[in-house]
Design a protein around this motif. Structure first.
Motif, PDB file in Angstrom:
ATOM      1  N   GLU A   1       0.830  -1.199   0.000  1.00 56.05           N
ATOM      2  CA  GLU A   1       0.000   0.000   0.000  1.00 56.05           C
ATOM      3  C   GLU A   1       0.864   1.248   0.000  1.00 56.05           C
ATOM      4  OE1 GLU A   1      -3.403   0.470  -0.185  1.00 56.05           O
ATOM      5  OE2 GLU A   1      -3.325  -1.654  -0.689  1.00 56.05           O
ATOM      6  N   GLY A   2       0.350   2.335  -0.557  1.00 58.77           N
ATOM      7  CA  GLY A   2       1.004   3.623  -0.458  1.00 58.77           C
ATOM      8  C   GLY A   2       1.632   4.123  -1.737  1.00 58.77           C
ATOM      9  N   GLU A   3       2.519   5.098  -1.557  1.00 54.34           N
ATOM     10  CA  GLU A   3       3.257   5.714  -2.653  1.00 54.34           C
ATOM     11  C   GLU A   3       4.715   5.785  -2.256  1.00 54.34           C
ATOM     12  OE1 GLU A   3       0.190   8.910  -4.564  1.00 54.34           O
ATOM     13  OE2 GLU A   3       1.262   9.548  -2.766  1.00 54.34           O
ATOM     14  N   GLU A   4       5.585   5.833  -3.250  1.00 50.89           N
ATOM     15  CA  GLU A   4       7.003   5.990  -2.955  1.00 50.89           C
ATOM     16  C   GLU A   4       7.695   6.754  -4.066  1.00 50.89           C
ATOM     17  OE1 GLU A   4       9.405   2.100  -3.355  1.00 50.89           O
ATOM     18  OE2 GLU A   4       7.353   1.456  -2.926  1.00 50.89           O
ATOM     19  N   GLY A   5       8.802   7.355  -3.687  1.00 50.30           N
ATOM     20  CA  GLY A   5       9.592   8.116  -4.645  1.00 50.30           C
ATOM     21  C   GLY A   5      11.018   8.189  -4.163  1.00 50.30           C
ATOM     22  N   GLY A   6      11.910   8.515  -5.076  1.00 50.86           N
ATOM     23  CA  GLY A   6      13.314   8.623  -4.704  1.00 50.86           C
ATOM     24  C   GLY A   6      14.107   9.349  -5.764  1.00 50.86           C
ATOM     25  N   ILE A   7      15.289   9.811  -5.341  1.00 59.79           N
ATOM     26  CA  ILE A   7      16.207  10.498  -6.240  1.00 59.79           C
ATOM     27  C   ILE A   7      17.585   9.869  -6.078  1.00 59.79           C
ATOM     28  CG2 ILE A   7      17.336  12.689  -6.789  1.00 59.79           C
ATOM     29  CD1 ILE A   7      14.825  14.091  -5.737  1.00 59.79           C
ATOM     30  N   VAL A   8      18.186   9.484  -7.189  1.00 55.33           N
ATOM     31  CA  VAL A   8      19.522   8.898  -7.178  1.00 55.33           C
ATOM     32  C   VAL A   8      20.531  10.012  -6.926  1.00 55.33           C
ATOM     33  CG1 VAL A   8      21.264   7.671  -8.539  1.00 55.33           C
ATOM     34  CG2 VAL A   8      18.837   7.040  -8.742  1.00 55.33           C
ATOM     35  N   VAL A   9      21.412   9.783  -5.950  1.00 54.20           N
ATOM     36  CA  VAL A   9      22.446  10.757  -5.606  1.00 54.20           C
ATOM     37  C   VAL A   9      23.761  10.403  -6.290  1.00 54.20           C
ATOM     38  CG1 VAL A   9      23.762  11.757  -3.681  1.00 54.20           C
ATOM     39  CG2 VAL A   9      21.326  11.230  -3.384  1.00 54.20           C
ATOM     40  N   ALA A  10      24.071   9.098  -6.358  1.00 58.13           N
ATOM     41  CA  ALA A  10      25.320   8.648  -6.991  1.00 58.13           C
ATOM     42  C   ALA A  10      25.101   7.251  -7.552  1.00 58.13           C
ATOM     43  CB  ALA A  10      26.452   8.633  -5.965  1.00 58.13           C
ATOM     44  N   GLY A  11      25.840   6.922  -8.590  1.00 59.14           N
ATOM     45  CA  GLY A  11      25.760   5.588  -9.187  1.00 59.14           C
ATOM     46  C   GLY A  11      24.577   5.436 -10.123  1.00 59.14           C
ATOM     47  N   GLU A  12      24.203   4.166 -10.342  1.00 64.66           N
ATOM     48  CA  GLU A  12      23.102   3.844 -11.254  1.00 64.66           C
ATOM     49  C   GLU A  12      22.106   2.947 -10.548  1.00 64.66           C
ATOM     50  OE1 GLU A  12      25.139   3.551 -15.626  1.00 64.66           O
ATOM     51  OE2 GLU A  12      25.313   1.802 -14.319  1.00 64.66           O
ATOM     52  N   LEU A  13      20.833   3.108 -10.893  1.00 67.25           N
ATOM     53  CA  LEU A  13      19.779   2.273 -10.332  1.00 67.25           C
ATOM     54  C   LEU A  13      18.808   1.897 -11.434  1.00 67.25           C
ATOM     55  CD1 LEU A  13      18.676   1.085  -7.626  1.00 67.25           C
ATOM     56  CD2 LEU A  13      17.172   3.079  -7.539  1.00 67.25           C
TER      57      LEU A  13
ATOM     58  N   VAL B   1      15.278   0.599 -12.191  1.00 71.93           N
ATOM     59  CA  VAL B   1      13.996   0.539 -11.500  1.00 71.93           C
ATOM     60  C   VAL B   1      12.978  -0.099 -12.437  1.00 71.93           C
ATOM     61  CG1 VAL B   1      12.189   1.865 -10.347  1.00 71.93           C
ATOM     62  CG2 VAL B   1      14.563   2.638 -10.216  1.00 71.93           C
ATOM     63  N   THR B   2      12.317  -1.129 -11.932  1.00 70.65           N
ATOM     64  CA  THR B   2      11.244  -1.790 -12.670  1.00 70.65           C
ATOM     65  C   THR B   2       9.942  -1.488 -11.946  1.00 70.65           C
ATOM     66  OG1 THR B   2      12.719  -3.591 -13.320  1.00 70.65           O
ATOM     67  CG2 THR B   2      10.344  -4.017 -13.470  1.00 70.65           C
ATOM     68  N   VAL B   3       8.961  -0.944 -12.668  1.00 67.68           N
ATOM     69  CA  VAL B   3       7.638  -0.672 -12.113  1.00 67.68           C
ATOM     70  C   VAL B   3       6.627  -1.193 -13.120  1.00 67.68           C
ATOM     71  CG1 VAL B   3       6.026   1.072 -11.290  1.00 67.68           C
ATOM     72  CG2 VAL B   3       8.483   1.397 -10.911  1.00 67.68           C
ATOM     73  N   GLY B   4       5.913  -2.257 -12.721  1.00 66.60           N
ATOM     74  CA  GLY B   4       5.006  -2.892 -13.667  1.00 66.60           C
ATOM     75  C   GLY B   4       5.800  -3.397 -14.852  1.00 66.60           C
ATOM     76  N   GLY B   5       5.407  -3.020 -16.058  1.00 68.65           N
ATOM     77  CA  GLY B   5       6.122  -3.423 -17.263  1.00 68.65           C
ATOM     78  C   GLY B   5       7.168  -2.418 -17.709  1.00 68.65           C
ATOM     79  N   GLU B   6       7.374  -1.357 -16.951  1.00 64.75           N
ATOM     80  CA  GLU B   6       8.334  -0.317 -17.326  1.00 64.75           C
ATOM     81  C   GLU B   6       9.664  -0.516 -16.603  1.00 64.75           C
ATOM     82  OE1 GLU B   6       6.695   3.779 -17.386  1.00 64.75           O
ATOM     83  OE2 GLU B   6       4.885   2.824 -16.569  1.00 64.75           O
ATOM     84  N   VAL B   7      10.767  -0.284 -17.336  1.00 67.19           N
ATOM     85  CA  VAL B   7      12.105  -0.387 -16.751  1.00 67.19           C
ATOM     86  C   VAL B   7      12.895   0.853 -17.167  1.00 67.19           C
ATOM     87  CG1 VAL B   7      14.247  -1.718 -16.663  1.00 67.19           C
ATOM     88  CG2 VAL B   7      12.057  -2.907 -16.927  1.00 67.19           C
ATOM     89  N   ALA B   8      13.604   1.433 -16.212  1.00 67.10           N
ATOM     90  CA  ALA B   8      14.436   2.603 -16.527  1.00 67.10           C
ATOM     91  C   ALA B   8      15.748   2.505 -15.763  1.00 67.10           C
ATOM     92  CB  ALA B   8      13.713   3.888 -16.163  1.00 67.10           C
ATOM     93  N   LEU B   9      16.824   2.962 -16.382  1.00 73.68           N
ATOM     94  CA  LEU B   9      18.127   3.064 -15.733  1.00 73.68           C
ATOM     95  C   LEU B   9      18.299   4.528 -15.339  1.00 73.68           C
ATOM     96  CD1 LEU B   9      20.747   1.669 -14.885  1.00 73.68           C
ATOM     97  CD2 LEU B   9      21.688   2.278 -17.126  1.00 73.68           C
ATOM     98  N   LEU B  10      18.397   4.764 -14.029  1.00 81.39           N
ATOM     99  CA  LEU B  10      18.478   6.126 -13.508  1.00 81.39           C
ATOM    100  C   LEU B  10      19.887   6.430 -13.031  1.00 81.39           C
ATOM    101  CD1 LEU B  10      15.181   6.144 -11.385  1.00 81.39           C
ATOM    102  CD2 LEU B  10      15.487   6.828 -13.778  1.00 81.39           C
ATOM    103  N   GLY B  11      20.315   7.665 -13.248  1.00 79.31           N
ATOM    104  CA  GLY B  11      21.620   8.121 -12.780  1.00 79.31           C
ATOM    105  C   GLY B  11      21.459   9.288 -11.827  1.00 79.31           C
ATOM    106  N   PRO B  12      22.561   9.880 -11.382  1.00 81.96           N
ATOM    107  CA  PRO B  12      22.510  10.984 -10.428  1.00 81.96           C
ATOM    108  C   PRO B  12      21.559  12.097 -10.870  1.00 81.96           C
ATOM    109  CG  PRO B  12      24.764  10.268 -10.721  1.00 81.96           C
ATOM    110  CD  PRO B  12      23.944   9.547 -11.756  1.00 81.96           C
ATOM    111  N   GLY B  13      20.679  12.483  -9.960  1.00 84.84           N
ATOM    112  CA  GLY B  13      19.707  13.531 -10.241  1.00 84.84           C
ATOM    113  C   GLY B  13      18.395  13.014 -10.789  1.00 84.84           C
ATOM    114  N   ASP B  14      18.379  11.774 -11.306  1.00 82.08           N
ATOM    115  CA  ASP B  14      17.141  11.187 -11.816  1.00 82.08           C
ATOM    116  C   ASP B  14      16.315  10.650 -10.653  1.00 82.08           C
ATOM    117  OD1 ASP B  14      18.082  11.653 -14.392  1.00 82.08           O
ATOM    118  OD2 ASP B  14      18.842   9.611 -14.641  1.00 82.08           O
ATOM    119  N   GLY B  15      15.010  10.537 -10.865  1.00 90.41           N
ATOM    120  CA  GLY B  15      14.149  10.053  -9.792  1.00 90.41           C
ATOM    121  C   GLY B  15      12.979   9.243 -10.296  1.00 90.41           C
ATOM    122  N   TYR B  16      12.199   8.750  -9.343  1.00 90.66           N
ATOM    123  CA  TYR B  16      10.997   7.968  -9.628  1.00 90.66           C
ATOM    124  C   TYR B  16       9.939   8.315  -8.591  1.00 90.66           C
ATOM    125  CZ  TYR B  16      12.768   5.156  -5.777  1.00 90.66           C
ATOM    126  OH  TYR B  16      13.242   4.765  -4.548  1.00 90.66           O
ATOM    127  N   TYR B  17       8.662   8.075  -8.960  1.00 90.72           N
ATOM    128  CA  TYR B  17       7.542   8.279  -8.047  1.00 90.72           C
ATOM    129  C   TYR B  17       6.386   7.445  -8.578  1.00 90.72           C
ATOM    130  CZ  TYR B  17       4.064  10.633  -5.166  1.00 90.72           C
ATOM    131  OH  TYR B  17       3.077  10.909  -4.254  1.00 90.72           O
TER     132      TYR B  17
END
Length: 195
Positions: free
Chosen positions: A137-149, A151-167
């Motif tokens: 339950e709920g909501e979440e979000g984040g911002i990458v500070v360093a490195g790579e992440l 993120v898979t959400v449902g059928g979507e996948v993204a490679l995030l770097g510093p300054g990128d985020g998700y919600y």
């Protein structure tokens, strides 16, 4: 002014005298004795003498001083300082609530009435949240500070770097993975708190 003086909390018990309470309220509002005196239209010495317990102000005098904050007499006498949770946290006051190689350092762990979790996360190279997608339950979000992440959400996948985020809505199945060669650091939040 040192950072240590900035994060001090007032030490007041409910039965404390007017002077101790006034000093704590003044500090809670970030006012110096001089600033409060100026706002209230009294002398700096008046504030000092009240806080030291050397004079007991009349109700009218106390009201005049509190108008400089501003705060009512009722609020002044009923304010419970132990209900004010800790505001500032040093790094060592944020425990790692993770169970594996991924660090999840929780901000505000002493506040039992938290309405969200704020985490400082460290994913070592190659680490992930596991093969199963997470969902809650709920909501979440984040911002990458360093490195790579990744993120898979449902059928979507993204490679995030510093300054990128998700919600996203946390009921959507999701997973986090560090595909890089260095630690991935991010700051995230979720509500309601899951940790």
């Amino acid at each position: 002014m040192s950072m240590d003086s900035v994060i001090q909390r007032p030490e007041v018990q409910d039965g404390d005298d007017v002077g101790v309470r006034l000093k704590a309220v003044r500090k809670m509002h970030g006012l110096s004795q001089r600033e409060l005196a100026k706002r209230a239209g009294v002398t700096n010495a008046t504030i000092s003498l009240i806080e030291q317990g050397r004079v007991s102000p009349s109700v009218g005098s106390l009201k005049k001083v509190l108008d400089g904050i501003p705060m009512s007499l009722a609020d002044f006498f009923t304010l419970r300082f132990d209900d004010n949770p800790q505001v500032f946290f040093r790094a060592e006051e944020m425990p790692n609530v993770g169970t594996g190689p991924i660090q999840y350092r929780l901000l505000g762990v002493t506040n039992s009435k938290r309405k969200m979790s704020i985490l400082y996360e460290v994913y070592p190279p190659g680490q992930d949240t596991g093969p199963d997608l997470l969902s809650h339950e709920g909501e979440e979000g984040g911002i990458v500070v360093a490195g790579e992440l990744e993120v898979t959400v449902g059928g979507e996948v993204a490679l995030l770097g510093p300054g990128d985020g998700y919600y996203f809505n946390s009921r959507r199945p999701h997973r986090f993975r560090n595909p890089g060669e260095s630690d991935c650091i991010l700051v995230s939040a979720n509500s309601p708190p899951s940790v």
